[in-house]
Design a protein around this motif. Structure first.
Motif, PDB file in Angstrom:
ATOM      1  N   HIS A 140       0.874  -1.159   0.000  1.00  0.00           N
ATOM      2  CA  HIS A 140       0.000   0.000   0.000  1.00  0.00           C
ATOM      3  C   HIS A 140       0.911   1.207   0.000  1.00  0.00           C
ATOM      4  O   HIS A 140       1.729   1.387   0.897  1.00  0.00           O
ATOM      5  CB  HIS A 140      -0.896   0.016   1.221  1.00  0.00           C
ATOM      6  CG  HIS A 140      -1.700   1.264   1.271  1.00  0.00           C
ATOM      7  ND1 HIS A 140      -2.805   1.426   0.483  1.00  0.00           N
ATOM      8  CD2 HIS A 140      -1.508   2.422   1.929  1.00  0.00           C
ATOM      9  CE1 HIS A 140      -3.286   2.644   0.689  1.00  0.00           C
ATOM     10  NE2 HIS A 140      -2.526   3.261   1.569  1.00  0.00           N
ATOM     11  N   ALA A 141       0.809   2.037  -0.997  1.00  0.00           N
ATOM     12  CA  ALA A 141       1.801   3.087  -1.177  1.00  0.00           C
ATOM     13  C   ALA A 141       1.187   4.463  -1.043  1.00  0.00           C
ATOM     14  O   ALA A 141       0.115   4.723  -1.571  1.00  0.00           O
ATOM     15  CB  ALA A 141       2.426   2.950  -2.544  1.00  0.00           C
ATOM     16  N   PHE A 142       1.836   5.333  -0.331  1.00  0.00           N
ATOM     17  CA  PHE A 142       1.523   6.744  -0.429  1.00  0.00           C
ATOM     18  C   PHE A 142       2.100   7.228  -1.742  1.00  0.00           C
ATOM     19  O   PHE A 142       3.256   6.985  -2.039  1.00  0.00           O
ATOM     20  CB  PHE A 142       2.161   7.533   0.714  1.00  0.00           C
ATOM     21  CG  PHE A 142       1.541   7.250   2.033  1.00  0.00           C
ATOM     22  CD1 PHE A 142       2.090   6.292   2.865  1.00  0.00           C
ATOM     23  CD2 PHE A 142       0.403   7.915   2.444  1.00  0.00           C
ATOM     24  CE1 PHE A 142       1.523   6.027   4.094  1.00  0.00           C
ATOM     25  CE2 PHE A 142      -0.173   7.654   3.662  1.00  0.00           C
ATOM     26  CZ  PHE A 142       0.385   6.700   4.493  1.00  0.00           C
ATOM     27  N   PRO A 143       1.316   7.915  -2.533  1.00  0.00           N
ATOM     28  CA  PRO A 143       1.827   8.320  -3.842  1.00  0.00           C
ATOM     29  C   PRO A 143       2.868   9.418  -3.759  1.00  0.00           C
ATOM     30  O   PRO A 143       3.643   9.607  -4.653  1.00  0.00           O
ATOM     31  CB  PRO A 143       0.572   8.817  -4.571  1.00  0.00           C
ATOM     32  CG  PRO A 143      -0.379   9.199  -3.500  1.00  0.00           C
ATOM     33  CD  PRO A 143      -0.073   8.341  -2.322  1.00  0.00           C
ATOM     34  N   HIS A 156      -9.301   7.647  -3.916  1.00  0.00           N
ATOM     35  CA  HIS A 156      -8.045   7.184  -3.350  1.00  0.00           C
ATOM     36  C   HIS A 156      -8.028   7.661  -1.913  1.00  0.00           C
ATOM     37  O   HIS A 156      -8.098   8.853  -1.637  1.00  0.00           O
ATOM     38  CB  HIS A 156      -6.858   7.744  -4.104  1.00  0.00           C
ATOM     39  CG  HIS A 156      -5.580   7.348  -3.449  1.00  0.00           C
ATOM     40  ND1 HIS A 156      -5.070   6.096  -3.596  1.00  0.00           N
ATOM     41  CD2 HIS A 156      -4.785   7.996  -2.595  1.00  0.00           C
ATOM     42  CE1 HIS A 156      -3.960   6.007  -2.870  1.00  0.00           C
ATOM     43  NE2 HIS A 156      -3.776   7.139  -2.254  1.00  0.00           N
ATOM     44  N   PHE A 175      -6.568   7.809   2.063  1.00  0.00           N
ATOM     45  CA  PHE A 175      -5.629   7.519   3.137  1.00  0.00           C
ATOM     46  C   PHE A 175      -6.387   6.714   4.176  1.00  0.00           C
ATOM     47  O   PHE A 175      -7.474   7.101   4.594  1.00  0.00           O
ATOM     48  CB  PHE A 175      -5.124   8.809   3.780  1.00  0.00           C
ATOM     49  CG  PHE A 175      -4.228   9.604   2.898  1.00  0.00           C
ATOM     50  CD1 PHE A 175      -4.735  10.648   2.164  1.00  0.00           C
ATOM     51  CD2 PHE A 175      -2.899   9.276   2.776  1.00  0.00           C
ATOM     52  CE1 PHE A 175      -3.905  11.379   1.333  1.00  0.00           C
ATOM     53  CE2 PHE A 175      -2.065   9.998   1.951  1.00  0.00           C
ATOM     54  CZ  PHE A 175      -2.569  11.055   1.223  1.00  0.00           C
TER      55      PHE A 175
END
Lengths: 404, 404
Positions: free
Chosen positions: A3-6, B3, B5
């Motif tokens: 799961h990536a923070f962009p 998207h 958080f």
């Protein structure tokens, strides 16, 4: 999948600081590994939007922990202090194993993608007893581990199996062509367990597809989206969307080999009838041409090329069945790229022209996007390669865990 | 899809502050809308992990902008200052339109899920000229907009079409049962355009599935994962995984109606042969029973119940074709829940028993997870309902944009 923070996340205080650090360590790792050319610390800052100071601090941590390494030559960018190019750390690796129907195999892959050790043993495990087969694979794994350079940190082991697995419980539910059901490999592979490696089981075709989707750990392969067919005796499949293998609810997606092509067709070991596997699996292809199951498929293609009617019929029948099942898969998934891996790559020259014609005709959107079908020759144990990559993906997704 | 958080993001300084605020506004909105019971500001803080002060500030902004509203009665939690329960704002709505093969429809839906205006007109648009049909739909839309309470802010309009669309260019590429191809509805629906509503086109089945996946804007429906069949004359489909409609590469996924069930079967308007639609589409079902296309399907079921052999044959043939195509879809997607919507819900009692038997037998993992098939009766214009929800989802995903 990670799961990536962009984009990088900044914080000055609060309870979330540690998880922000973790996300940014992952971002820095992914950025270095995915870059086609080596990046410096300043390059990481530029690519991620972090400040130079933050990027340098995170990279220092990652280098100290062995996740990244500094290369000797200077990166060709900027002035002032020499910019050391960064690469994957050389001392982190994972074990990939595969119990096929006709072979056992293992491979140790480093975070850089280097193969540190590899072994493959042919066999015939149709309707076999899982105990002795997995003991033999256990010994093979122990041999591989013994050959890994000292100082290498093994982060995990994965096992590719040609069947339906429950990843949660580490159980192979059924592998029709092995004749196995309800097998828990970790219970039978005690040497691997004693080496401190927990064993994750996965579907062979899903893992083989991962080895196509990822050129090396953290670096995308040439195709972001594709349907992949794999297999030896039987026929497995996987669907990859945006670089990720489609798992479905239980991890059982992609079973294109068991799509029904003709309900009145031959019975399949899975309990259904007319499955694609009964036309395009290796065993089915050879049987249809009157050849034994261990006959080389390349010779089947040669025979068809020389005008042997039985060989021609077998391949035409397979192409037609593949066309029906794959057009269905493209209609359902909207993934207009199909890669023929496993044994199908050996006869692809002959299958591709009629298969392309079937897809052009049967895919609803085929008028706007012509489905692409290509052969995708695999290495000797594509499932083992993918299993090692999956373990390494855990390091790329959460390097902080490996720094502790 | 939004998207998101997964947890609130905190920051004190820096260029990312505005996007962190946006993410937290979205998180607060989503939390209020998804909650089965009304939340107070303190409840938002508790559910999201934000501080009470942050949650209260964000909610104040959202209430001021009309995204959220305060209800009159007090929430039954905590002491001290009365905690006002929160709900979706009452003055934000979207227009959903649908051009079906047998009807035109429109619906205005508020952010709370309330239907503010609705209209449906039957017709027969098989092989029609898109110009006059879309002009009529344009007038219907204008009438709906005129009936919306004053002060309502319309955030967008969506149009559901029974075919393959290019969302990027706003073009219907082909709708076989309408006989339309290469139509750009926005060019023909000038009154809607003049009302300041940009028109987004979408596939009818995908949008109808969204209306099942979302009980109301931002609130999940009863099934997180399902394969959905829709349709009137033809047969559309969609796949929903984790609450999201599977789009595929171009937004064309889910075309289960054009999965080939029998390559030697009847020709389909799409250019292929033996598509599922040729067995289980409304037109095909009735034709197989020797009945006209506008005959009520419930009567077909009654006839089969009374032992009419032609009606029985038509339904058995449809169940068998559905079994083959849906087993393929479940094998490929690992989504073991199938909902029969559209016209299929009218004959589901008769289809379900044989269909369940087919799936049990033909789904590779059917021994571990029995595929579930249920009827899912839709409203009068499920595509229109879903089109409005999709526009409102844009508000839920990025409320900050609507506060400016």
């Amino acid at each position: 999948m990670p799961h990536a923070f962009p984009t990088p996340v900044r914080a000055s205080t609060g309870a979330r600081q540690s998880s922000i650090r973790e996300a940014n360590l992952a971002l820095a790792t992914r950025t270095v590994l995915a870059s086609p050319t080596p990046l410096s610390r300043a390059g990481v800052a530029a690519a991620t939007g972090m400040t130079r100071a933050t990027a340098a601090r995170l990279v220092d941590e990652l280098v100290a922990g062995g996740i990244l390494a500094e290369q000797e030559q200077e990166a060709a960018q900027g002035r002032g202090r020499p910019a050391r190019p960064l690469a994957a750390g050389g001392a982190i690796a994972a074990v990939g194993l595969q119990a096929g129907v006709t072979f056992l195999a293992g491979r140790v892959v480093g975070l850089s993608g280097d193969v540190l050790a590899e072994r493959r043993e042919p066999g015939d495990f149709r309707d076999s007893d899982p105990g002795p087969v997995l003991e033999r694979l256990d010994a093979l794994a122990a041999d591989l581990v013994a050959r890994v350079p000292s100082g290498t940190r093994l982060v995990g082991a994965g096992l590719a199996l040609p069947g339906i697995v429950s990843a949660d419980t580490g159980t192979l539910l059924v592998a029709p062509n092995l004749g196995w059901s309800d097998v828990r490999p970790a219970d039978l592979m005690t040497r691997t367990a004693r080496a401190g490696l927990s064993l994750r089981v996965g579907n062979e075709a899903d893992l083989a597809a991962r080895a196509v989707a990822e050129a090396s750990p953290g670096r995308p392969g040439p195709w972001p989206d594709f349907v992949y067919l794999s297999g030896e005796i039987g026929l497995g499949g996987a669907a990859v969307l945006d670089g990720s293998v489609l798992a479905g609810r239980h991890g059982w997606a992609g079973e294109i080999g068991h799509v029904c092509v003709d309900p009145d067709g031959p019975p399949c070991r899975c309990g259904s009838t007319g499955c694609l596997e009964q036309y395009a699996g290796r065993g089915a292809l050879l049987a249809a041409a009157g050849l034994p199951v261990d006959h080389p498929l390349t010779d089947l293609a040669d025979r068809a090329g020389a005008g042997d009617p039985a060989a021609e019929r077998a391949l035409d029948r397979a192409a037609r069945a593949l066309g029906i099942a794959l057009a269905g898969a493209v209609n359902i998934l909207d993934i207009p790229v199909v890669l023929l891996g496993g044994h199908l790559a050996d006869v692809a020259d002959r299958l591709l022209p009629p298969l392309r014609e079937h897809l052009r005709r049967r895919v609803l959107s085929g008028r706007w996007v012509t489905p692409r079908v290509e052969a995708c020759p695999a290495g000797p144990a594509p499932g083992a390669a993918g299993a090692a990559l999956l373990e390494l993906a855990g390091v790329v997704a959460d390097p902080a865990r490996w720094l502790r």
